[in-house]
Design a protein around this motif. Sequence first.
Motif, PDB file in Angstrom:
ATOM      1  N   UNK A 159       1.310   6.660  80.706  1.00 51.63           N
ATOM      2  CA  UNK A 159       0.909   7.712  81.637  1.00 51.63           C
ATOM      3  C   UNK A 159      -0.611   7.740  81.797  1.00 51.63           C
ATOM      4  N   UNK A 160      -1.046   7.762  83.043  1.00 55.49           N
ATOM      5  CA  UNK A 160      -2.457   7.965  83.354  1.00 55.49           C
ATOM      6  C   UNK A 160      -2.684   9.350  83.960  1.00 55.49           C
ATOM      7  N   UNK A 161      -1.672  10.199  83.898  1.00 57.67           N
ATOM      8  CA  UNK A 161      -1.745  11.491  84.580  1.00 57.67           C
ATOM      9  C   UNK A 161      -2.926  12.320  84.100  1.00 57.67           C
ATOM     10  N   UNK A 162      -3.123  12.409  82.783  1.00 63.39           N
ATOM     11  CA  UNK A 162      -4.237  13.213  82.279  1.00 63.39           C
ATOM     12  C   UNK A 162      -5.585  12.598  82.631  1.00 63.39           C
ATOM     13  N   UNK A 163      -5.657  11.253  82.631  1.00 63.65           N
ATOM     14  CA  UNK A 163      -6.911  10.594  82.985  1.00 63.65           C
ATOM     15  C   UNK A 163      -7.268  10.860  84.446  1.00 63.65           C
ATOM     16  N   UNK A 164      -6.300  10.717  85.338  1.00 67.09           N
ATOM     17  CA  UNK A 164      -6.549  10.997  86.744  1.00 67.09           C
ATOM     18  C   UNK A 164      -6.806  12.488  86.968  1.00 67.09           C
ATOM     19  N   UNK A 165      -6.137  13.327  86.212  1.00 64.20           N
ATOM     20  CA  UNK A 165      -6.338  14.768  86.342  1.00 64.20           C
ATOM     21  C   UNK A 165      -7.788  15.148  86.076  1.00 64.20           C
ATOM     22  N   UNK A 166      -8.423  14.504  85.094  1.00 60.76           N
ATOM     23  CA  UNK A 166      -9.812  14.819  84.785  1.00 60.76           C
ATOM     24  C   UNK A 166     -10.741  14.424  85.938  1.00 60.76           C
ATOM     25  N   UNK A 167     -10.301  13.484  86.789  1.00 61.31           N
ATOM     26  CA  UNK A 167     -11.112  13.075  87.939  1.00 61.31           C
ATOM     27  C   UNK A 167     -11.181  14.155  89.013  1.00 61.31           C
ATOM     28  N   UNK A 168     -10.262  15.114  88.981  1.00 62.59           N
ATOM     29  CA  UNK A 168     -10.249  16.142  90.013  1.00 62.59           C
ATOM     30  C   UNK A 168     -11.457  17.066  89.912  1.00 62.59           C
ATOM     31  N   UNK A 169     -12.071  17.116  88.722  1.00 61.60           N
ATOM     32  CA  UNK A 169     -13.261  17.949  88.555  1.00 61.60           C
ATOM     33  C   UNK A 169     -14.131  17.448  87.410  1.00 61.60           C
ATOM     34  N   UNK A 170     -13.714  17.646  86.155  1.00 55.77           N
ATOM     35  CA  UNK A 170     -14.680  17.586  85.055  1.00 55.77           C
ATOM     36  C   UNK A 170     -15.237  16.198  84.781  1.00 55.77           C
ATOM     37  N   UNK A 171     -14.443  15.130  84.972  1.00 56.11           N
ATOM     38  CA  UNK A 171     -14.981  13.791  84.770  1.00 56.11           C
ATOM     39  C   UNK A 171     -16.036  13.514  85.835  1.00 56.11           C
ATOM     40  N   UNK A 172     -15.714  13.833  87.090  1.00 52.60           N
ATOM     41  CA  UNK A 172     -16.679  13.654  88.176  1.00 52.60           C
ATOM     42  C   UNK A 172     -17.909  14.533  87.969  1.00 52.60           C
ATOM     43  N   UNK A 173     -17.700  15.745  87.468  1.00 53.19           N
ATOM     44  CA  UNK A 173     -18.821  16.666  87.266  1.00 53.19           C
ATOM     45  C   UNK A 173     -19.721  16.202  86.130  1.00 53.19           C
ATOM     46  N   UNK A 174     -19.125  15.751  85.026  1.00 52.27           N
ATOM     47  CA  UNK A 174     -19.927  15.210  83.937  1.00 52.27           C
ATOM     48  C   UNK A 174     -20.724  13.998  84.377  1.00 52.27           C
ATOM     49  N   UNK A 175     -20.090  13.128  85.170  1.00 53.10           N
ATOM     50  CA  UNK A 175     -20.750  11.930  85.686  1.00 53.10           C
ATOM     51  C   UNK A 175     -21.924  12.322  86.586  1.00 53.10           C
ATOM     52  N   UNK A 176     -21.688  13.292  87.459  1.00 55.08           N
ATOM     53  CA  UNK A 176     -22.699  13.739  88.404  1.00 55.08           C
ATOM     54  C   UNK A 176     -23.906  14.358  87.709  1.00 55.08           C
TER      55      UNK A 176
END
Length: 389
Positions: A159-176
């Motif tokens: 499952x990649x569901x949790x990994x993709x889920x983090x892309x909806x906000x916090x992974x992108x926000x941390x990266x930004x």
Amino acid sequence: MALSNATAINATMRAVVWQGNAYNVSVVDLPMPTIINQTDAIVQMSRAAICGSDLHIYRGTNVGEPAPFGLGHEGVGYVSEVGSGVGSLKVGDPVIVPFTVDEGHLHSDLTSHMYAGYGNGGDLGGTQAEYLRVPFADNGLIPVPYLEYTNSTTNESVSLANDYLMMSDIFATGWTSLDFAGFEAGDTVAIFGAGPVGLMAAYSATLRGASTVYSVDYVSDRLQLAESIGVIPVNFLDSDPVTQILALEPNGVARSIDAVGYEQVNRNLTVQSDVIIRNMLAVTSSGGGMGTVGVYNPESHNTATAPRASSVNTHFNFSLTDFFFGEFQWGAGPSKPIDLAPELLHLVASGKARPGFIVSDVINIEDAPDAYARFERHDSIKVVIDFGL
């Protein structure tokens, strides 16, 4: 009432709702959303997450849409219906729902429309529901190859569901946050806050080649998780965090990040909205950069929607002389997950990034009120609602 989507033969769904009472959310039956404009899509949610920004609403300090409204702005799921004007998506496609709402022909470079009571997105409800209407779906959703697949070698389900889920906000926000600070590979970085966004900023820094990363917080579980990904934990209850970092970095760090926002606390664990910027100015080396992605909501008198909003103070003074002669750069604001999608999707799909490591709790939607309370007490790091898809 903000929740006003049309119904499909009186069909209902379960959803997490803010009704205007501090430290209280409810799980209720709401009308299922339907196609209103032909550029809409309906997404059947597979997973949604509780974000630190949701806690601003939960505490009653966020001035947003009139209550009641559905909560949640992080999600993944499957397209269940599309309007006739949607051209790039079809029923059954797995998608990430980014927290930003596309504005169609009114699109600007500023992020202003979000789900769940932020910006002008309150009438859309939130991702913490079984279904969600997404306007301008062609540009407002991030398609992915799959949420779950079978490993051809081991025949095991992955499952990649949790990994993709983090892309909806916090992974992108941390990266930004690193982009805002002008990050370059090899930089030293101090990240203030080891909540979900702070941990994603630290994780992003390690992925992007930081030489040393410091994570400043006071919650032991968060700091232990930061240490597990190669980050140096700094507990500000032990002693002044600036002193701790400068003891190891006498010239200061190249970049510093505010991953907390306006409800940050000082060493007395009292809300002080300027403590992090002051620490950032003190710990960042001359010519360095600072990035702010923690939310700073406007101050307001008490309202039915935000009964504790008048307790917020986001105005403070610092020396522009120090800022000028320090030759600092400072970027701030929300992230844009759709703009980052090609890069972050590649990292997740290739296995180079697994941001889902941050998930501490996976719950049923009926357990959301208790999960919000645990998250508020720092007994959970990142909570995911599983809808069983």
